[in-house]
Design an enzyme around this catalytic site. Structure first.
Site, PDB file in Angstrom:
ATOM      1  N   HIS A 116       0.631 -38.263   6.469  1.00 45.67           N
ATOM      2  CA  HIS A 116       0.749 -37.214   7.482  1.00 45.67           C
ATOM      3  C   HIS A 116      -0.114 -37.654   8.671  1.00 45.67           C
ATOM      4  O   HIS A 116      -1.126 -38.326   8.498  1.00 45.67           O
ATOM      5  CB  HIS A 116       0.188 -35.919   6.867  1.00 45.67           C
ATOM      6  CG  HIS A 116       0.321 -34.701   7.719  1.00 45.67           C
ATOM      7  ND1 HIS A 116      -0.524 -34.425   8.770  1.00 45.67           N
ATOM      8  CD2 HIS A 116       1.189 -33.655   7.653  1.00 45.67           C
ATOM      9  CE1 HIS A 116      -0.182 -33.278   9.319  1.00 45.67           C
ATOM     10  NE2 HIS A 116       0.861 -32.782   8.663  1.00 45.67           N
ATOM     11  N   ASP A 201      -6.303 -37.655   1.005  1.00 44.53           N
ATOM     12  CA  ASP A 201      -5.712 -36.461   1.591  1.00 44.53           C
ATOM     13  C   ASP A 201      -4.983 -35.728   0.466  1.00 44.53           C
ATOM     14  O   ASP A 201      -3.926 -36.180   0.005  1.00 44.53           O
ATOM     15  CB  ASP A 201      -4.737 -36.866   2.706  1.00 44.53           C
ATOM     16  CG  ASP A 201      -3.951 -35.681   3.240  1.00 44.53           C
ATOM     17  OD1 ASP A 201      -4.178 -34.549   2.767  1.00 44.53           O
ATOM     18  OD2 ASP A 201      -3.103 -35.895   4.120  1.00 44.53           O
ATOM     19  N   GLN A 204      -1.418 -31.720   0.054  1.00 39.60           N
ATOM     20  CA  GLN A 204      -0.189 -31.343  -0.668  1.00 39.60           C
ATOM     21  C   GLN A 204      -0.343 -31.508  -2.177  1.00 39.60           C
ATOM     22  O   GLN A 204       0.613 -31.299  -2.910  1.00 39.60           O
ATOM     23  CB  GLN A 204       0.999 -32.194  -0.197  1.00 39.60           C
ATOM     24  CG  GLN A 204       1.402 -31.989   1.242  1.00 39.60           C
ATOM     25  CD  GLN A 204       2.002 -30.617   1.527  1.00 39.60           C
ATOM     26  OE1 GLN A 204       2.249 -29.821   0.619  1.00 39.60           O
ATOM     27  NE2 GLN A 204       2.217 -30.326   2.785  1.00 39.60           N
ATOM     28  N   LYS A 227      -2.348 -23.866   2.333  1.00 42.57           N
ATOM     29  CA  LYS A 227      -1.230 -24.412   1.558  1.00 42.57           C
ATOM     30  C   LYS A 227      -1.358 -24.058   0.077  1.00 42.57           C
ATOM     31  O   LYS A 227      -0.526 -24.431  -0.731  1.00 42.57           O
ATOM     32  CB  LYS A 227      -1.176 -25.938   1.715  1.00 42.57           C
ATOM     33  CG  LYS A 227      -0.822 -26.375   3.133  1.00 42.57           C
ATOM     34  CD  LYS A 227      -0.657 -27.866   3.215  1.00 42.57           C
ATOM     35  CE  LYS A 227      -0.697 -28.391   4.620  1.00 42.57           C
ATOM     36  NZ  LYS A 227       0.487 -28.038   5.414  1.00 42.57           N
ATOM     37  N   CYS A 369       5.318 -34.173  10.894  1.00 42.39           N
ATOM     38  CA  CYS A 369       4.049 -34.853  11.218  1.00 42.39           C
ATOM     39  C   CYS A 369       3.938 -36.167  10.440  1.00 42.39           C
ATOM     40  O   CYS A 369       2.840 -36.531   9.975  1.00 42.39           O
ATOM     41  CB  CYS A 369       2.843 -33.973  10.930  1.00 42.39           C
ATOM     42  SG  CYS A 369       2.807 -32.500  11.927  1.00 42.39           S
TER      43      CYS A 369
HETATM   44  N1  PMP Z   1      -1.919 -33.839   4.951  1.00 46.07           N
HETATM   45  C1  PMP Z   1      -0.734 -33.489   4.477  1.00 46.07           C
HETATM   46  C2  PMP Z   1      -0.095 -34.338   3.414  1.00 46.07           C
HETATM   47  C3  PMP Z   1      -0.096 -32.350   4.970  1.00 46.07           C
HETATM   48  O1  PMP Z   1       1.107 -32.007   4.502  1.00 46.07           O
HETATM   49  C4  PMP Z   1      -0.734 -31.567   5.953  1.00 46.07           C
HETATM   50  C5  PMP Z   1      -0.088 -30.326   6.526  1.00 46.07           C
HETATM   51  N2  PMP Z   1       1.271 -30.378   6.730  1.00 46.07           N
HETATM   52  C6  PMP Z   1      -1.994 -31.990   6.416  1.00 46.07           C
HETATM   53  C7  PMP Z   1      -2.548 -33.115   5.882  1.00 46.07           C
HETATM   54  C8  PMP Z   1      -2.716 -31.251   7.472  1.00 46.07           C
HETATM   55  O2  PMP Z   1      -3.031 -29.968   7.083  1.00 46.07           O
HETATM   56  P1  PMP Z   1      -3.588 -28.960   8.178  1.00 46.07           P
HETATM   57  O3  PMP Z   1      -2.530 -28.827   9.219  1.00 46.07           O
HETATM   58  O4  PMP Z   1      -3.796 -27.696   7.424  1.00 46.07           O
HETATM   59  O5  PMP Z   1      -4.836 -29.545   8.705  1.00 46.07           O
END
Ligand code: PMP
Length: 416
Positions: A116, A201, A204, A227, A369
């Site tokens: 991401h 990270d 998810q 999430k 993203c």
């Molecule tokens: N990493 C992953 C794998 C994500 O899916 C997301 C959110 N879509 C993020 C990081 C970022 O999360 P946030 O927008 O809550 O900072």
């Protein structure tokens, strides 16, 4: 699992809504909303500085969340839990506070093409700003990382070197839905360069499966409350105490200092050193309720439910559309969460999402993203359906039926 739907007020106020966008943000159970409401109605004072009852209650509720989150991800100490605004800020905290100190010209920063943007851009910019090499591990057509030798073993020679300062890895991709073999990758990194600092990270992953930072053997882990049934505005950075103890601050101001004089400022210990200013107190308290809620369901139970639903989703989509659908990552053998990002022949993902909305089905369209991954797999954009504990088999069937309708409307000439 069916009964959990009653816990989510949004599913009551939108009885016909089929919510398949949990990877963007999950729905929130009533007990999370109640916990936050209770803070504002019963003891809504600022934390840490008040010598009166409701401030002390707020401080203790806030601080208790650290232990609850620590237990949830098996962190050795609650002092290793830092509250941020979201997973993105957790990653940036490391690249700003530690990255700037540690990265010299000629060093390497490694990440992967499946990340991401939150775990990609901060590292890319850090590398660019310090004349370091930004190395991106490629993936194969099925979305698996290109890290295996002919025998199927992870081989990172040529990727990790003595110059690798940081390696940033996602545990679960928000596009592929696959659970990466991060524990094994970390083992392989440590065998080459034990000094490489590794950030996982888990934005998810933590909502969907049991995650254990000690078992992974990473150095840092980032997650987002919103999430995992918690409120927006709160994230967590977990880091090893021995690193955090020497890490310089990220943001400066109140609540992170020990002593401020005109000539000099000294800083508080971790984690407070990294939590400048008034935090999202209600949000952190809401996160505690969310973690307890998930623990009540049981992460193993939840993961099993999602794997089952995820497999059904893939199977039904493939059976319904055959070669007309391309689901990113579907050919991987890795375990998966309940998520499918797909291209439907002849249909623009934005049109698909807009027409599904007419059927009361909420999905997401775009690159999620993850532009480098979409570019790598030659997909302009995809439609993503992402499931969670409140999703049912009936939701999936309705999605597939509605997709048929959408496909016929958008591509009347294509034979099914
Ligand atoms: N990493 C992953 C794998 C994500 O899916 C997301 C959110 N879509 C993020 C990081 C970022 O999360 P946030 O927008 O809550 O900072």
């Amino acid at each position: 699992m069916k009964d959990v739907r009653l816990d989510f007020p949004l599913l009551r106020t939108h009885q016909d809504l089929i919510y398949l966008d949990s990877a963007a943000t999950s729905l929130k159970p009533q007990i999370v909303l109640d916990a936050m409401n209770r803070y504002y109605t019963d003891y809504g004072a600022n934390i840490h500085r008040g010598l009166y009852a409701i401030s002390e209650e707020a401080s203790s509720e806030y601080e208790e969340t650290r232990q609850v989150v620590a237990d949830f991800i098996n962190a050795p100490s609650s002092q290793e839990i830092i509250f941020t605004r979201n997973a993105t800020e957790s990653v940036n905290l490391i690249t700003y506070a530690l990255g700037r100190e540690m990265v010299d010209p000629g060093d390497q920063i490694v990440t992967t093409v499946i990340e991401h943007h939150a775990n990609f851009v901060p590292w890319q910019q850090l590398a660019f700003q310090h004349d370091a090499e930004f190395k991106v591990i490629d993936c194969l057509e099925n979305g698996d990382l290109d890290i295996y030798d002919e025998t199927g073993r992870i081989d990172l020679s040529g990727i990790i070197t003595t110059k690798t300062r940081f390696c940033a890895l996602t545990l679960v991709s928000n596009v592929l839905g696959t659970v990466q073999p991060v524990k094994e990758i970390i083992k392989a990194i440590r065998a080459i360069n034990p000094k490489t600092l590794i950030l996982v990270d888990a934005a998810q992953a933590v909502p969907h499966m049991p995650v254990d930072v000690q078992d992974l053997d990473c150095d840092f882990l980032a997650l987002s409350s919103h999430k995992m049934c918690g409120p927006t505005g709160v994230g967590v950075l977990w880091g090893r105490n021995e690193i955090l103890a020497h890490m310089p601050p990220f943001l400066f101001g109140g609540a992170m200092i020990r002593e401020v004089r005109i000539e000099e400022t000294t800083y508080d210990e971790s984690p407070h050193r990294f939590e400048a200013g008034t935090p999202d107190i209600a949000g952190v308290i809401g996160l505690k309720a969310a973690v307890r809620y998930l623990q009540g369901v049981g992460m193993q139970t939840l993961y099993k439910h999602e794997q089952e639903l995820g497999a059904t989703l893939l199977k039904q989509l493939q059976e319904a559309f055959g070669t007309k659908i391309r689901i990113l990552g579907a050919d991987s053998r890795l375990p998966r969460i309940g998520l499918a990002a797909f291209e439907l022949e002849g249909c623009h993902p934005h049109d698909v999402a807009a027409l599904l909305d007419e059927e009361n089905i909420a999905v997401r369209a775009g690159n999620h993203c993850a532009m480098p991954l979409h570019a790598r797999l030659k997909a302009n954009a995809t439609t993503r359906a992402s499931l969670y504990l409140y999703t049912t088999h009936d939701d999936i069937t309705k999605l597939v039926t509605a997709l048929h309708k959408v496909h016929t409307r958008l591509c009347p000439s294509i034979k099914k």
